[in-house]
Design an enzyme around this catalytic site. Structure first.
Site, mmCIF file in Angstrom:
data_model
loop_
_atom_site.group_PDB
_atom_site.id
_atom_site.type_symbol
_atom_site.label_atom_id
_atom_site.label_comp_id
_atom_site.label_asym_id
_atom_site.label_seq_id
_atom_site.Cartn_x
_atom_site.Cartn_y
_atom_site.Cartn_z
ATOM 1 N N ARG A 201 12.673 -11.564 -24.966
ATOM 2 C CA ARG A 201 12.081 -12.441 -23.966
ATOM 3 C C ARG A 201 12.887 -13.739 -23.909
ATOM 4 O O ARG A 201 13.348 -14.234 -24.939
ATOM 5 C CB ARG A 201 10.617 -12.759 -24.300
ATOM 6 C CG ARG A 201 9.688 -11.558 -24.258
ATOM 7 C CD ARG A 201 9.457 -11.102 -22.831
ATOM 8 N NE ARG A 201 8.513 -9.995 -22.757
ATOM 9 C CZ ARG A 201 8.856 -8.713 -22.692
ATOM 10 N NH1 ARG A 201 10.158 -8.377 -22.715
ATOM 11 N NH2 ARG A 201 7.939 -7.779 -22.606
ATOM 12 N N GLU A 314 18.560 -42.186 -12.124
ATOM 13 C CA GLU A 314 18.266 -40.757 -12.051
ATOM 14 C C GLU A 314 18.478 -40.211 -10.648
ATOM 15 O O GLU A 314 18.039 -39.102 -10.338
ATOM 16 C CB GLU A 314 16.829 -40.493 -12.516
ATOM 17 C CG GLU A 314 16.605 -40.874 -13.979
ATOM 18 C CD GLU A 314 15.210 -40.565 -14.476
ATOM 19 O OE1 GLU A 314 14.456 -39.864 -13.747
ATOM 20 O OE2 GLU A 314 14.859 -41.000 -15.585
#
Length: 363
Positions: A201, A314
């Site tokens: 997974r 950002e």
């Protein structure tokens, strides 16, 4: 390898256990100041100051694990009375005396374990660059362990059952930048009894985040934002600007509530009042290790509360919208809000609106 003398945070039982260190207890003269974010931030270690007092210390042999951790954290041995001291620096600003009681030992130990579990081909500089996200993820796992159980007694197995509920046979990190991908070979208990075969997974490592819907009860309106999102753009969506609630990652050392207030200031220049917890949840648990803490928050939303905001650092370009509570309900029910956390939060808000108004009136 040569002997070093660990002091302060580096000599704390939690951190030395995470690094697999044992040695000889001793003390050094002087005191330690600052360093309350030692082991969280690179170069965040305390300063040793001479004078009265004693500092607990541990003499150990330098190991590859300690050397790797020190390289990531910007630590180097400092000469002190013929010894090689590590865990404090010789010069720096003064401050409050370092205190183990105020220092997040469990978080720092978890970060240390994560550093040592990072693939060996990653350089200390690469790992150091990711320290903020590593800390965010480790703190998320600590919150997960402390949060109350969900599922209403229907899902999964009782944690009181003897033995583990799942086992990880192998773990790898094939990609790590701002976010990371983790691969696991694991098995888990089956509903019908016994164990699953070992399966592979993969999950996207994000860490916890907050979602908050600002609400002005007097003006009967909420504040939404929109911004460009790479996920819809990757999918080929012709409208990759999403209507959203204010949201963001929970930084290391923040509570979800503090993170929500910080994000509201960054994304909308908006201070928040009282906060009402809503439906905290995993948005996509099949593949994403992210948990969202969701809130409705009181806010003052006059006509000029909109605008374009965000952090230049950002590259954020975030536009605010003032929307009536009735318009919000219409947008959700007509499928005009495709951002899942906002849609879920808006439905919860509409269902709880009478209770929220009553709580404000009674305050």
């Amino acid at each position: 390898m040569a002997e070093v003398v660990l002091v302060g945070p580096l000599a704390h039982p939690s951190l030395r256990a995470a690094l697999g260190l044992a040695g000889r207890e001793m003390t050094l003269d002087g005191r330690l100041v600052g360093g309350q974010r030692a082991g969280i931030d690179r170069h965040g270690w305390p300063v040793r100051q001479p004078g009265p007092g004693q500092v607990a210390a541990l003499a150990v042999t330098m190991t590859p694990q300690l050397a790797r951790y020190a390289a990531v954290m910007g630590l180097a041995p400092v000469p002190h009375q013929g010894l090689r001291m590590m865990g404090a620096v010789a010069q720096g600003p003064g401050g409050v005396a370092w205190s183990a009681d105020r220092w997040p030992a469990d978080l720092v130990a978890g970060i240390a374990r994560a550093i040592l579990e990072t693939p060996e081909d990653r350089s200390p500089a690469e790992i150091a660059r990711r320290l903020p996200m590593i800390g965010t993820w480790v703190e998320s796992t600590l919150r997960a362990a402390a949060d109350p159980l969900t599922g209403g007694g229907l899902a999964g197995f009782s944690p009181d059952e003897p033995g583990p509920l799942w086992r990880v046979e192998e773990r790898a990190e094939p990609y790590a930048d701002f976010f990371a991908v983790e691969e696991m070979h694991l098995s888990h208990r089956l509903h019908g009894g016994g164990w699953s075969p070992v399966v592979k997974r993969a999950g996207f490592v994000l860490g916890d985040a907050v979602v908050v819907l600002p609400w002005d009860a007097k003006r009967d309106r909420v504040l939404l934002i929109d911004q460009f999102r790479v996920g819809p753009a990757m999918r080929g969506d012709r409208q990759p600007w999403m209507l959203e609630a204010i949201a963001g990652r929970i930084d290391v050392g923040e509570t979800p509530e503090i993170a929500a207030r910080r994000e509201a200031l960054e994304e909308a220049q908006l201070p928040l009042g009282r906060m009402f917890p809503a439906l905290h949840h995993y948005p996509s648990p099949g593949a994403i290790g992210e948990y969202l803490y969701c809130y409705v928050a009181e806010a003052d939303l006059p006509d000029d509360a909109g605008g374009v905001h965000g952090l230049d650092s950002e590259a954020e370009d975030i536009r605010s919208h003032l929307v009536s509570t009735g318009e919000l309900a219409r947008l959700v029910m007509e499928g005009q809000i495709s951002n899942g956390p906002l849609a879920l939060l808006a439905l919860w808000f509409q269902a709880r609106l009478p209770d929220l108004r009553r709580a404000i009136a009674e305050a």
